[in-house]
Design a protein around this motif. Structure first.
Motif, mmCIF file in Angstrom:
data_model
loop_
_atom_site.group_PDB
_atom_site.id
_atom_site.type_symbol
_atom_site.label_atom_id
_atom_site.label_comp_id
_atom_site.label_asym_id
_atom_site.label_seq_id
_atom_site.Cartn_x
_atom_site.Cartn_y
_atom_site.Cartn_z
ATOM 1 N N GLN A 199 7.685 -4.788 7.157
ATOM 2 C CA GLN A 199 6.666 -4.530 8.172
ATOM 3 C C GLN A 199 5.242 -4.609 7.639
ATOM 4 O O GLN A 199 4.300 -4.625 8.412
ATOM 5 C CB GLN A 199 6.891 -3.157 8.810
ATOM 6 N N ILE A 200 5.084 -4.627 6.313
ATOM 7 C CA ILE A 200 3.741 -4.718 5.734
ATOM 8 C C ILE A 200 3.717 -5.772 4.640
ATOM 9 O O ILE A 200 4.762 -6.166 4.107
ATOM 10 C CB ILE A 200 3.258 -3.367 5.169
ATOM 11 N N ARG A 201 2.501 -6.208 4.337
ATOM 12 C CA ARG A 201 2.288 -7.208 3.292
ATOM 13 C C ARG A 201 1.021 -6.835 2.542
ATOM 14 O O ARG A 201 0.093 -6.273 3.117
ATOM 15 C CB ARG A 201 2.140 -8.576 3.950
ATOM 16 N N LEU A 202 0.948 -7.121 1.267
ATOM 17 C CA LEU A 202 -0.207 -6.872 0.405
ATOM 18 C C LEU A 202 -0.658 -5.408 0.403
ATOM 19 O O LEU A 202 -1.836 -5.113 0.575
ATOM 20 C CB LEU A 202 -1.393 -7.759 0.829
ATOM 21 N N PRO A 203 0.245 -4.447 0.197
ATOM 22 C CA PRO A 203 -0.184 -3.043 0.212
ATOM 23 C C PRO A 203 -1.062 -2.703 -0.986
ATOM 24 O O PRO A 203 -0.795 -3.134 -2.112
ATOM 25 C CB PRO A 203 1.132 -2.268 0.164
ATOM 26 N N ARG A 204 -2.141 -1.971 -0.724
ATOM 27 C CA ARG A 204 -3.064 -1.527 -1.767
ATOM 28 C C ARG A 204 -3.351 -0.045 -1.558
ATOM 29 O O ARG A 204 -3.723 0.358 -0.464
ATOM 30 C CB ARG A 204 -4.401 -2.276 -1.698
ATOM 31 N N LEU A 205 -3.192 0.740 -2.605
ATOM 32 C CA LEU A 205 -3.482 2.159 -2.536
ATOM 33 C C LEU A 205 -4.984 2.358 -2.672
ATOM 34 O O LEU A 205 -5.613 1.786 -3.571
ATOM 35 C CB LEU A 205 -2.734 2.891 -3.653
ATOM 36 N N MET A 206 -5.555 3.153 -1.763
ATOM 37 C CA MET A 206 -6.997 3.394 -1.765
ATOM 38 C C MET A 206 -7.265 4.896 -1.853
ATOM 39 O O MET A 206 -6.437 5.709 -1.437
ATOM 40 C CB MET A 206 -7.628 2.841 -0.489
ATOM 41 N N VAL A 207 -8.433 5.245 -2.382
ATOM 42 C CA VAL A 207 -8.840 6.636 -2.538
ATOM 43 C C VAL A 207 -10.266 6.787 -2.014
ATOM 44 O O VAL A 207 -11.058 5.845 -2.070
ATOM 45 C CB VAL A 207 -8.741 7.083 -4.017
ATOM 46 N N ARG A 208 -10.588 7.970 -1.503
ATOM 47 C CA ARG A 208 -11.944 8.235 -1.037
ATOM 48 C C ARG A 208 -12.859 8.391 -2.240
ATOM 49 O O ARG A 208 -12.515 9.029 -3.233
ATOM 50 C CB ARG A 208 -11.993 9.531 -0.220
ATOM 51 N N GLY A 209 -14.056 7.799 -2.134
ATOM 52 C CA GLY A 209 -15.018 7.917 -3.219
ATOM 53 C C GLY A 209 -16.400 7.527 -2.761
ATOM 54 O O GLY A 209 -16.588 7.017 -1.653
ATOM 55 N N MET A 217 -8.424 18.147 2.354
ATOM 56 C CA MET A 217 -8.924 16.859 2.795
ATOM 57 C C MET A 217 -7.986 15.761 2.292
ATOM 58 O O MET A 217 -7.566 15.763 1.152
ATOM 59 C CB MET A 217 -10.328 16.636 2.241
ATOM 60 N N SER A 218 -7.651 14.838 3.147
ATOM 61 C CA SER A 218 -6.792 13.718 2.774
ATOM 62 C C SER A 218 -7.644 12.649 2.108
ATOM 63 O O SER A 218 -8.631 12.199 2.673
ATOM 64 C CB SER A 218 -6.112 13.166 4.011
ATOM 65 N N ALA A 219 -7.256 12.270 0.917
ATOM 66 C CA ALA A 219 -8.101 11.374 0.145
ATOM 67 C C ALA A 219 -7.436 10.054 -0.226
ATOM 68 O O ALA A 219 -8.047 9.253 -0.904
ATOM 69 C CB ALA A 219 -8.562 12.085 -1.126
ATOM 70 N N PHE A 220 -6.195 9.814 0.200
ATOM 71 C CA PHE A 220 -5.496 8.596 -0.171
ATOM 72 C C PHE A 220 -4.939 7.915 1.074
ATOM 73 O O PHE A 220 -4.568 8.581 2.034
ATOM 74 C CB PHE A 220 -4.340 8.908 -1.130
ATOM 75 N N CYS A 221 -4.869 6.595 1.041
ATOM 76 C CA CYS A 221 -4.235 5.849 2.127
ATOM 77 C C CYS A 221 -3.807 4.482 1.604
ATOM 78 O O CYS A 221 -4.077 4.130 0.460
ATOM 79 C CB CYS A 221 -5.166 5.699 3.331
ATOM 80 N N VAL A 222 -3.153 3.713 2.468
ATOM 81 C CA VAL A 222 -2.689 2.377 2.110
ATOM 82 C C VAL A 222 -3.413 1.364 2.986
ATOM 83 O O VAL A 222 -3.480 1.519 4.202
ATOM 84 C CB VAL A 222 -1.163 2.250 2.305
ATOM 85 N N PHE A 223 -3.977 0.354 2.348
ATOM 86 C CA PHE A 223 -4.569 -0.783 3.048
ATOM 87 C C PHE A 223 -3.610 -1.950 2.895
ATOM 88 O O PHE A 223 -2.880 -2.039 1.908
ATOM 89 C CB PHE A 223 -5.922 -1.161 2.434
ATOM 90 N N GLY A 224 -3.617 -2.864 3.846
ATOM 91 C CA GLY A 224 -2.761 -4.026 3.774
ATOM 92 C C GLY A 224 -2.745 -4.772 5.090
ATOM 93 O O GLY A 224 -3.651 -4.631 5.916
ATOM 94 N N VAL A 225 -1.711 -5.576 5.283
ATOM 95 C CA VAL A 225 -1.508 -6.330 6.521
ATOM 96 C C VAL A 225 -0.252 -5.779 7.171
ATOM 97 O O VAL A 225 0.806 -5.726 6.538
ATOM 98 C CB VAL A 225 -1.353 -7.838 6.239
ATOM 99 N N SER A 226 -0.372 -5.369 8.417
ATOM 100 C CA SER A 226 0.743 -4.768 9.150
ATOM 101 C C SER A 226 1.253 -5.729 10.217
ATOM 102 O O SER A 226 0.470 -6.346 10.939
ATOM 103 C CB SER A 226 0.269 -3.471 9.800
ATOM 104 N N ARG A 227 2.564 -5.836 10.319
ATOM 105 C CA ARG A 227 3.162 -6.694 11.338
ATOM 106 C C ARG A 227 2.793 -6.207 12.741
ATOM 107 O O ARG A 227 2.547 -6.998 13.636
ATOM 108 C CB ARG A 227 4.682 -6.731 11.165
ATOM 109 N N LEU A 228 2.709 -4.896 12.935
ATOM 110 C CA LEU A 228 2.357 -4.322 14.231
ATOM 111 C C LEU A 228 0.930 -4.703 14.640
ATOM 112 O O LEU A 228 0.682 -5.078 15.790
ATOM 113 C CB LEU A 228 2.511 -2.801 14.203
#
Length: 124
Positions: free
Chosen positions: A81-91, A1-12
């Motif tokens: 291409q991104i701004r304000l990256p934040r690492l997130m985890v499932r919980g 199971m994938s439990a990590f991702c990046v949240f932020g603002v994307s130019r796309l």
């Protein structure tokens, strides 16, 4: 199971939002914009949205480990291409009192900010 991702603002994502907002007809002159004029307006609006947007959303695919998120951030940040990256985890989702929220007898799972100390707790 994938439990990590990046949240932020994307130019796309900002560009897609700008494409929805910019109309093909100039409201002042009621004249249809050429494709180049429309693209220029979209570009101006997308830059504005990208610089001002504060709401973070998932901008990366889900990963199995935090180091893959760090790699993704390094690559995406290099091109601006991104701004304000934040690492997130499932919980588990919790209420104001810290009690886990359940729906239909199951604990709700959500994205939470990742703390490096969590990694040590999981490994132990």
């Amino acid at each position: 199971m994938s439990a990590f991702c990046v949240f932020g603002v994307s130019r796309l994502d900002c560009k897609k939002a700008a494409e929805k907002k910019v109309r093909t007809v100039d409201p002042a002159t009621k004249k249809r914009l050429s494709h180049d004029e429309w693209r220029a307006e979209v570009e101006v609006l997308s830059v504005s949205i990208f610089e001002e947007k504060k709401t973070l959303r998932q901008i990366s695919p889900a990963f199995d480990a935090p180091q893959f998120c760090y790699d993704w951030i390094r690559i995406a940040s290099g091109g601006g291409q991104i701004r304000l990256p934040r690492l997130m985890v499932r919980g588990p989702k919790v209420d104001k009192k810290g009690v886990q929220i359940k729906r239909d007898g199951k604990v709700l799972i959500t994205w939470l900010p990742y703390q490096k100390s969590e990694q040590a707790a999981v490994a132990a």
